[in-house]
Each structure stands twice: as structure tokens, then as C-alpha cells.
Write a protein that holds these residues in place. Structure first.
Motif, PDB file in Angstrom:
ATOM      1  N   HIS A 128       0.856  -1.184   0.000  1.00 54.05           N
ATOM      2  CA  HIS A 128       0.000   0.000   0.000  1.00 54.05           C
ATOM      3  C   HIS A 128       0.896   1.239   0.000  1.00 54.05           C
ATOM      4  N   VAL A 129       0.659   2.151  -0.948  1.00 53.90           N
ATOM      5  CA  VAL A 129       1.519   3.325  -1.115  1.00 53.90           C
ATOM      6  C   VAL A 129       0.735   4.606  -0.885  1.00 53.90           C
ATOM      7  N   THR A 130       1.291   5.502  -0.078  1.00 48.78           N
ATOM      8  CA  THR A 130       0.742   6.843   0.103  1.00 48.78           C
ATOM      9  C   THR A 130       1.830   7.845  -0.259  1.00 48.78           C
ATOM     10  N   TRP A 131       1.608   8.597  -1.353  1.00 49.96           N
ATOM     11  CA  TRP A 131       2.583   9.625  -1.725  1.00 49.96           C
ATOM     12  C   TRP A 131       2.417  10.837  -0.812  1.00 49.96           C
ATOM     13  N   ALA A 135       3.907  19.841   2.418  1.00 54.58           N
ATOM     14  CA  ALA A 135       3.435  21.225   2.278  1.00 54.58           C
ATOM     15  C   ALA A 135       1.907  21.301   2.288  1.00 54.58           C
ATOM     16  N   GLN A 136       1.242  20.162   2.092  1.00 50.40           N
ATOM     17  CA  GLN A 136      -0.219  20.127   2.092  1.00 50.40           C
ATOM     18  C   GLN A 136      -0.749  19.985   3.520  1.00 50.40           C
ATOM     19  N   PRO A 137      -1.960  20.496   3.778  1.00 55.92           N
ATOM     20  CA  PRO A 137      -2.518  20.449   5.141  1.00 55.92           C
ATOM     21  C   PRO A 137      -2.548  19.042   5.739  1.00 55.92           C
ATOM     22  N   LYS A 138      -2.948  18.043   4.949  1.00 55.21           N
ATOM     23  CA  LYS A 138      -3.020  16.680   5.462  1.00 55.21           C
ATOM     24  C   LYS A 138      -1.759  15.877   5.143  1.00 55.21           C
ATOM     25  N   GLY A 139      -0.811  16.497   4.451  1.00 53.30           N
ATOM     26  CA  GLY A 139       0.458  15.833   4.193  1.00 53.30           C
ATOM     27  C   GLY A 139       0.470  14.903   3.006  1.00 53.30           C
ATOM     28  N   ARG A 140      -0.679  14.702   2.340  1.00 52.42           N
ATOM     29  CA  ARG A 140      -0.733  13.824   1.173  1.00 52.42           C
ATOM     30  C   ARG A 140      -0.578  14.627  -0.106  1.00 52.42           C
ATOM     31  N   LEU A 141      -0.013  13.976  -1.103  1.00 52.92           N
ATOM     32  CA  LEU A 141       0.183  14.594  -2.403  1.00 52.92           C
ATOM     33  C   LEU A 141      -1.163  14.945  -3.046  1.00 52.92           C
ATOM     34  N   GLU A 142      -1.253  16.154  -3.596  1.00 53.14           N
ATOM     35  CA  GLU A 142      -2.416  16.563  -4.372  1.00 53.14           C
ATOM     36  C   GLU A 142      -1.961  16.782  -5.807  1.00 53.14           C
ATOM     37  N   LEU A 143      -2.543  15.992  -6.699  1.00 52.19           N
ATOM     38  CA  LEU A 143      -2.059  15.977  -8.076  1.00 52.19           C
ATOM     39  C   LEU A 143      -3.242  15.931  -9.029  1.00 52.19           C
ATOM     40  N   ALA A 144      -3.217  16.783 -10.054  1.00 47.20           N
ATOM     41  CA  ALA A 144      -4.266  16.795 -11.071  1.00 47.20           C
ATOM     42  C   ALA A 144      -3.831  15.955 -12.263  1.00 47.20           C
ATOM     43  N   ASN A 154      -5.757  10.073  -7.058  1.00 52.02           N
ATOM     44  CA  ASN A 154      -5.689   9.507  -5.718  1.00 52.02           C
ATOM     45  C   ASN A 154      -4.233   9.297  -5.321  1.00 52.02           C
ATOM     46  N   ALA A 155      -3.831   9.876  -4.203  1.00 56.55           N
ATOM     47  CA  ALA A 155      -2.441   9.777  -3.741  1.00 56.55           C
ATOM     48  C   ALA A 155      -2.148   8.447  -3.068  1.00 56.55           C
TER      49      ALA A 155
END
Length: 221
Positions: A128-131, A135-144, A154-155
Motif C-alpha cells: 500500500h503506497v501513500t505519496w 506542504a499540504q494540510p493533510k500531508g498527502r500529495l495533491e495531483l491533477a 488519488n495519492a
């Protein structure tokens, strides 16, 4: 649609007009040994890919992965640093299959939290991978998506065979908590003091209907 309706005993004539019903129900296709081998081979390929990613990870302690869980998600490090479930990858590629494309393209490469999923017998099932993007509020990657700016990717991804597998966040116990998400399950463990395993998906969370000591059934779908 007509064949399926006939098998289920549902009359759909008024919806689709004068549909002709088959004189005999269609015979179910029996999977051949070759079909089974193809499925097993594909599952093995996914598991081997997931295992390769898992093996490429390093220590979680002192990494952005520890920071993500402890500071961004407010989880006590005592719960996750020594359970052997997590590793950290400093630069893991994020691949995306664009519409109409024949091959996926790399749209990101960066830090990622790796978590191992195991079958009931302890064998490796998936990674299971979480990028991570601290710098994001929840710490997860936000990518379009590169082909659709309104589509958020989905990160979190799973590489392997997550069916009937779990992230074993602690040793098993008589009373345990579980959840669909990694952070949710850790939060429940932290709040309750109980042991916990993460199911990853709602399908794995539901499981089979099994009678317990009080005669109550496992929750249904």
C-alpha cells in the motif's frame, strides 16, 4: 439484458418492447484450467511488482513518512515505528494512464509511505503506497491529471493482491479495532487503546457473516 432478466425471473417486456425470451437458459461458462492459470499468473505478477516496491523502501524512522504520520496525522510514533508494517521511499514514481494512451506516463516522483499487506497465513499480499507532500494540510500529495485539470488523482495506491489481506498494525488481540483507512485505524487504536488491523477497503472490512460469542452476526454490506 434479456438473458439476464430471464435467468432472474424478471419480466422486462414493458420496458424494452416485445423482447423474445430464449427457449433455454444459456449454459454457464465453465472456467478452463488455462483460464485459472492465467488469473493466477496475473495475480502473481501484481504481487511480485508490489513486493519489489516494498523491498525498495528504507527505514521509516526520521523520514518524511514518520513526519506525515506523527505531525500531519497526529499519530503516536509508538504505534507505528516498531510494528514492521511501514517503510519509506524517498523518490517513488507516480504513473498515470491518460485517455487513449497505450502506455502510462510518469507525472510525479517523490517521497512515499509504504505499508505491507498480508494474507491470513502471513504471506505477502500487496504494498500500500501513500505519496507524501508535507506542504499540504493533510500531508498527502495533491495531483491533477495531466489530461484533465479538474480530475484529482488519488495519492494512495495498492500494488499486489489486496483481497482478503490486511495491514496488521499490531499483534492480534481478543478485542480489536479496524477501519478502511490506515490513518483512521491508527486514530481508533490511539483513542481506544486497543489493537488494530487496517482492512484497506470496504469489501475487506465487511468480510463473511460469522457468529461470535454473543450470537451477533458480522455487519452486512
Amino acid at each position: 439484458v434479456r438473458d439476464l432478466a430471464y435467468q432472474a425471473g424478471v419480466d422486462i417486456t414493458e420496458y424494452v418492447g416485445r423482447a423474445e425470451k430464449p427457449t433455454m437458459p444459456p449454459k454457464p461458462k465453465i472456467a478452463s484450467r488455462a483460464d485459472e492459470q492465467d488469473r493466477e499468473s496475473e495475480t502473481d505478477k501484481r504481487r511480485k511488482r508490489g513486493y519489489k516496491i516494498w523491498q525498495s523502501g528504507g527505514s521509516l524512522a526520521g523520514s518524511d513518512g514518520e513526519t506525515y504520520l506523527s505531525q500531519k496525522r497526529c499519530i503516536n510514533p509508538d504505534l507505528f515505528l516498531q510494528n514492521g508494517v511501514h517503510r519509506f521511499h524517498g523518490d517513488l514514481p507516480f504513473w498515470y494512464m491518460a485517455r487513449g494512451a497505450k502506455k502510462p506516463i510518469k507525472v510525479w516522483s517523490g517521497p512515499a509511505l509504504l505499508s505491507v499487506m498480508r494474507y491470513i497465513d502471513g504471506r505477502f499480499a500487496a504494498c500500500h503506497v501513500t505519496w507524501i507532500d508535507l506542504a499540504q494540510p493533510k500531508g498527502r500529495l495533491e495531483l491533477a491529471a495531466p489530461d484533465d485539470a479538474d480530475k484529482k488523482l488519488n495519492a494512495k495506491r495498492v500494488f499486489g493482491d489486496p483481497n482478503k489481506a490486511a495491514m496488521r498494525l499490531s499483534k492480534p488481540a481478543f478485542t480489536m479495532v479496524t477501519g478502511e483507512g490506515l490513518e483512521t485505524t491508527y486514530s481508533a487504536m490511539q483513542a481506544s487503546g486497543h489493537a488494530g488491523w487496517c482492512s484497506y477497503s470496504l469489501n475487506n472490512l465487511v468480510g463473511s457473516a460469522v457468529m461470535d460469542a454473543k450470537g451477533e452476526r458480522h455487519p452486512p454490506d
